[in-house]
Design a protein around this motif. Structure first.
Motif: not given
Length: 208
Positions: A188-208
């Motif tokens: 019973h879980s949800i995992v949130a991942t994003s490339l925003g931190k490792v490639f420094n583009f969190t301003g694009v606001n994309n995750a999965n």
């Protein structure tokens, strides 16, 4: 945050902007296959296409999870010291923040599992937000830590939301193991991942 993002990402964003279509986009097979490739090769995690839900960032994911799986007045467990926007998301949705503070001893942090169990035992505490690697202490939680969390969450029927946005940023031989990989596909879980931190583009606001 100290470095520009990769040139290939800048070029792709410029190309996309020049197309001029700024409306809704769908997660097509190419996108989903790319996410699966990344998870397999970077996280050693085999996932299915139908597990992937694109979102507008990990905090958007937290807030959406809170709205979808809890009711107003329910408790959401967090582990301070931790990213303050979790608490903002909890309070803005009229839920209660429940603290399970980390233990600091001899220069290192660890989880207080006895207190976590106490928190999860409370019926109204329906959601636990795990941060792995933990922000701001940069702790990469061990498989044994995740196994205990999974055992407690299943025992008390608590949904685990694992924010793994820093998952690619590890040092000294450490690697981030996705929570759901340890807990199992039926967890019973949800995992949130994003490339925003490792490639420094969190301003694009994309995750999965």
């Amino acid at each position: 945050m100290d470095f520009k993002t990769a040139p290939v990402i800048i070029d792709a964003l410029v190309k996309r902007a020049k197309i001029g279509l700024m409306g809704f986009t769908l997660a097509d097979d190419k996108y989903l296959s790319s996410i699966r490739w990344w998870m397999k090769n970077m996280r050693d995690w085999e996932i299915e296409k139908d597990w992937i839900v694109p979102t507008y960032g990990t905090i958007h994911s937290v807030a959406t999870t809170i709205r979808a799986f809890t009711e107003e007045g329910d408790g959401v467990i967090v582990q301070p010291p931790v990213y303050n926007r979790y608490e903002q998301a909890v309070r803005r949705t009229n839920r209660e923040i429940v603290s399970n503070p980390l233990i600091y001893k001899d220069g290192k942090y660890s989880m207080d599992f006895d207190d976590l169990e106490r928190c999860m035992k409370v019926d109204k505490n329906r959601l636990f937000v795990l941060c792995n690697p933990h922000n701001p202490i940069a702790k990469v939680w061990r498989p044994s830590d995740l196994e205990i969390i999974s055992s407690l969450a299943q025992r008390y029927n608590v949904l685990v939301f694992s924010d793994e946005i820093f998952g690619e940023i590890t040092f000294n031989g450490n690697s981030t193991i996705p929570y759901a990989k340890v807990a199992g596909n039926e967890s019973h879980s949800i995992v949130a991942t994003s490339l925003g931190k490792v490639f420094n583009f969190t301003g694009v606001n994309n995750a999965n």
